[in-house]
Design a protein around this motif. Sequence first.
Motif, PDB file in Angstrom:
ATOM      1  N   ARG A  87      18.087  17.553 -22.841  1.00 41.72           N
ATOM      2  CA  ARG A  87      18.598  16.771 -22.099  1.00 41.72           C
ATOM      3  C   ARG A  87      19.366  15.670 -22.477  1.00 41.72           C
ATOM      4  O   ARG A  87      20.458  15.259 -21.607  1.00 41.72           O
ATOM      5  N   THR A  88      19.189  14.783 -23.072  1.00 37.56           N
ATOM      6  CA  THR A  88      19.716  13.683 -23.811  1.00 37.56           C
ATOM      7  C   THR A  88      21.186  14.260 -24.351  1.00 37.56           C
ATOM      8  O   THR A  88      22.237  13.442 -23.868  1.00 37.56           O
ATOM      9  N   THR A  89      21.000  15.120 -25.023  1.00 38.78           N
ATOM     10  CA  THR A  89      22.390  15.466 -25.826  1.00 38.78           C
ATOM     11  C   THR A  89      23.176  16.161 -24.663  1.00 38.78           C
ATOM     12  O   THR A  89      24.532  15.888 -24.817  1.00 38.78           O
ATOM     13  N   HIS A  90      22.806  16.959 -23.942  1.00 39.34           N
ATOM     14  CA  HIS A  90      23.554  17.401 -22.663  1.00 39.34           C
ATOM     15  C   HIS A  90      24.272  16.521 -21.996  1.00 39.34           C
ATOM     16  O   HIS A  90      25.512  16.508 -21.560  1.00 39.34           O
ATOM     17  N   HIS A  91      23.385  15.449 -21.480  1.00 38.35           N
ATOM     18  CA  HIS A  91      24.220  14.261 -20.906  1.00 38.35           C
ATOM     19  C   HIS A  91      25.206  13.711 -21.863  1.00 38.35           C
ATOM     20  O   HIS A  91      26.388  13.251 -21.083  1.00 38.35           O
ATOM     21  N   LEU A  92      24.933  13.299 -22.894  1.00 39.24           N
ATOM     22  CA  LEU A  92      25.963  12.816 -23.913  1.00 39.24           C
ATOM     23  C   LEU A  92      27.129  13.662 -24.042  1.00 39.24           C
ATOM     24  O   LEU A  92      28.217  13.041 -23.934  1.00 39.24           O
ATOM     25  N   ILE A  93      26.893  14.962 -24.076  1.00 39.72           N
ATOM     26  CA  ILE A  93      28.208  15.653 -24.344  1.00 39.72           C
ATOM     27  C   ILE A  93      29.070  15.821 -23.035  1.00 39.72           C
ATOM     28  O   ILE A  93      30.175  15.825 -22.952  1.00 39.72           O
ATOM     29  N   ALA A  94      28.222  15.699 -21.941  1.00 41.21           N
ATOM     30  CA  ALA A  94      29.216  15.702 -20.749  1.00 41.21           C
ATOM     31  C   ALA A  94      29.857  14.351 -20.333  1.00 41.21           C
ATOM     32  O   ALA A  94      31.169  14.143 -20.112  1.00 41.21           O
ATOM     33  N   ILE A  95      29.357  13.192 -20.931  1.00 38.84           N
ATOM     34  CA  ILE A  95      29.898  11.951 -20.923  1.00 38.84           C
ATOM     35  C   ILE A  95      31.222  11.944 -21.967  1.00 38.84           C
ATOM     36  O   ILE A  95      32.340  11.464 -21.640  1.00 38.84           O
ATOM     37  N   THR A  96      30.784  12.544 -23.125  1.00 34.43           N
ATOM     38  CA  THR A  96      32.084  12.491 -24.066  1.00 34.43           C
ATOM     39  C   THR A  96      33.200  13.427 -23.667  1.00 34.43           C
ATOM     40  O   THR A  96      34.066  12.992 -23.961  1.00 34.43           O
ATOM     41  N   LYS A  97      32.805  14.466 -23.101  1.00 34.75           N
ATOM     42  CA  LYS A  97      33.804  15.600 -22.717  1.00 34.75           C
ATOM     43  C   LYS A  97      34.716  14.671 -21.494  1.00 34.75           C
ATOM     44  O   LYS A  97      35.934  14.711 -21.721  1.00 34.75           O
ATOM     45  N   ASP A  98      34.199  14.209 -20.683  1.00 34.95           N
ATOM     46  CA  ASP A  98      34.779  13.346 -19.350  1.00 34.95           C
ATOM     47  C   ASP A  98      35.629  12.250 -20.379  1.00 34.95           C
ATOM     48  O   ASP A  98      36.755  11.992 -19.703  1.00 34.95           O
ATOM     49  N   LEU A  99      34.847  11.396 -21.036  1.00 37.74           N
ATOM     50  CA  LEU A  99      35.747  10.455 -21.661  1.00 37.74           C
ATOM     51  C   LEU A  99      36.974  10.873 -22.300  1.00 37.74           C
ATOM     52  O   LEU A  99      38.107  10.302 -22.262  1.00 37.74           O
ATOM     53  N   ARG A 100      36.863  12.072 -23.034  1.00 35.90           N
ATOM     54  CA  ARG A 100      38.045  12.747 -23.933  1.00 35.90           C
ATOM     55  C   ARG A 100      39.079  12.880 -22.795  1.00 35.90           C
ATOM     56  O   ARG A 100      40.199  12.661 -23.284  1.00 35.90           O
ATOM     57  N   ALA A 101      38.704  13.738 -21.561  1.00 40.13           N
ATOM     58  CA  ALA A 101      39.565  14.095 -20.614  1.00 40.13           C
ATOM     59  C   ALA A 101      40.570  12.804 -20.089  1.00 40.13           C
ATOM     60  O   ALA A 101      41.505  12.700 -19.766  1.00 40.13           O
ATOM     61  N   ARG A 102      39.514  11.837 -19.840  1.00 40.74           N
ATOM     62  CA  ARG A 102      40.392  10.478 -19.271  1.00 40.74           C
ATOM     63  C   ARG A 102      41.241   9.867 -20.220  1.00 40.74           C
ATOM     64  O   ARG A 102      42.466   9.268 -19.803  1.00 40.74           O
ATOM     65  N   VAL A 103      40.939   9.887 -21.603  1.00 41.38           N
ATOM     66  CA  VAL A 103      41.727   9.398 -22.593  1.00 41.38           C
ATOM     67  C   VAL A 103      43.139  10.158 -22.862  1.00 41.38           C
ATOM     68  O   VAL A 103      44.487   9.573 -22.644  1.00 41.38           O
ATOM     69  N   GLY A 104      42.879  11.721 -22.511  1.00 39.58           N
ATOM     70  CA  GLY A 104      44.149  12.475 -22.673  1.00 39.58           C
ATOM     71  C   GLY A 104      44.785  12.216 -21.388  1.00 39.58           C
ATOM     72  O   GLY A 104      46.319  12.203 -21.354  1.00 39.58           O
ATOM     73  N   TYR A 105      44.532  11.770 -19.991  1.00 41.15           N
ATOM     74  CA  TYR A 105      45.275  11.632 -18.964  1.00 41.15           C
ATOM     75  C   TYR A 105      45.947  10.305 -19.382  1.00 41.15           C
ATOM     76  O   TYR A 105      47.087  10.168 -18.701  1.00 41.15           O
ATOM     77  N   ALA A 106      45.284   9.187 -19.716  1.00 40.97           N
ATOM     78  CA  ALA A 106      45.948   7.893 -19.978  1.00 40.97           C
ATOM     79  C   ALA A 106      47.171   8.094 -20.979  1.00 40.97           C
ATOM     80  O   ALA A 106      48.293   7.577 -20.726  1.00 40.97           O
ATOM     81  N   LYS A 107      46.884   9.059 -22.057  1.00 40.79           N
ATOM     82  CA  LYS A 107      47.992   9.251 -22.968  1.00 40.79           C
ATOM     83  C   LYS A 107      49.191   9.898 -22.278  1.00 40.79           C
ATOM     84  O   LYS A 107      50.358   9.518 -22.534  1.00 40.79           O
ATOM     85  N   ALA A 108      49.048  10.912 -21.259  1.00 40.63           N
ATOM     86  CA  ALA A 108      49.908  11.478 -20.712  1.00 40.63           C
ATOM     87  C   ALA A 108      50.586  10.551 -19.661  1.00 40.63           C
ATOM     88  O   ALA A 108      51.962  10.664 -19.493  1.00 40.63           O
ATOM     89  N   ILE A 109      49.971   9.497 -19.115  1.00 42.40           N
ATOM     90  CA  ILE A 109      50.636   8.491 -18.202  1.00 42.40           C
ATOM     91  C   ILE A 109      51.482   7.621 -18.957  1.00 42.40           C
ATOM     92  O   ILE A 109      52.777   7.453 -18.790  1.00 42.40           O
TER      93      ILE A 109
END
Length: 225
Positions: A87-109
Amino acid sequence: MIESLVKVYTRSDRDIGALTYVVVAFLTAFAVRAAMLVYERKFDDVWPLLPQAVPLLAVLVAVRVANRLLSNNNIIREDDRRQELVRTTHHLIAITKDLRARVGYAKAILTDGGRPRIALVQIAKSIEDRYETLLQRDGYRFLPGSCVDIITRISGDVFGIAALAEGIKQVTAAEPNSAFVLVPAKGDSPLSPQLDTLMADLQQLLDQLFELRDSIHPAKVGSEQ
């Protein structure tokens, strides 16, 4: 408190194991003695051994039952730990994936332009907030040191994005109409290498989280990453 209970539990498990060996040793001695008497055809001397062996058999049964209960408790405790780790790793995986997507969007901006300045302010704030969830202590019960190193290492990159966004926010506050001014497309932003490094670190963190998860809960993760 929990440490003392674990010590008592471990000591009880060890004592039951030792008692089992003692009882089995006595029963083996009775069996050898009975076999010798039968071999010597002293059948009348065999029967008195039975009342002495019955209590040992009763003790052996009780010890086996107690050992089974302890083993069952161990299984339940380990299963609870494994489920909590997944449960803990799934939660951290979801957070990290979302964080990576947000960083990618910031780079695109920053590199592609064509988006309102306020979008960069908002995405930078969300990156900072999302990163803070990685610092919550619940997940650190299971994380290896390498994951902790990555989480602490990327704090500077996250701060760099937040600092840039804060500067834009100050400009936006001083000139309200600039909130909807598009970020110009200037090719590679000075922050691009920093963002590339951040995304690489996030990918490395994801890989290690999947590895940790799969050590307990094997799965096909090729498509997930």
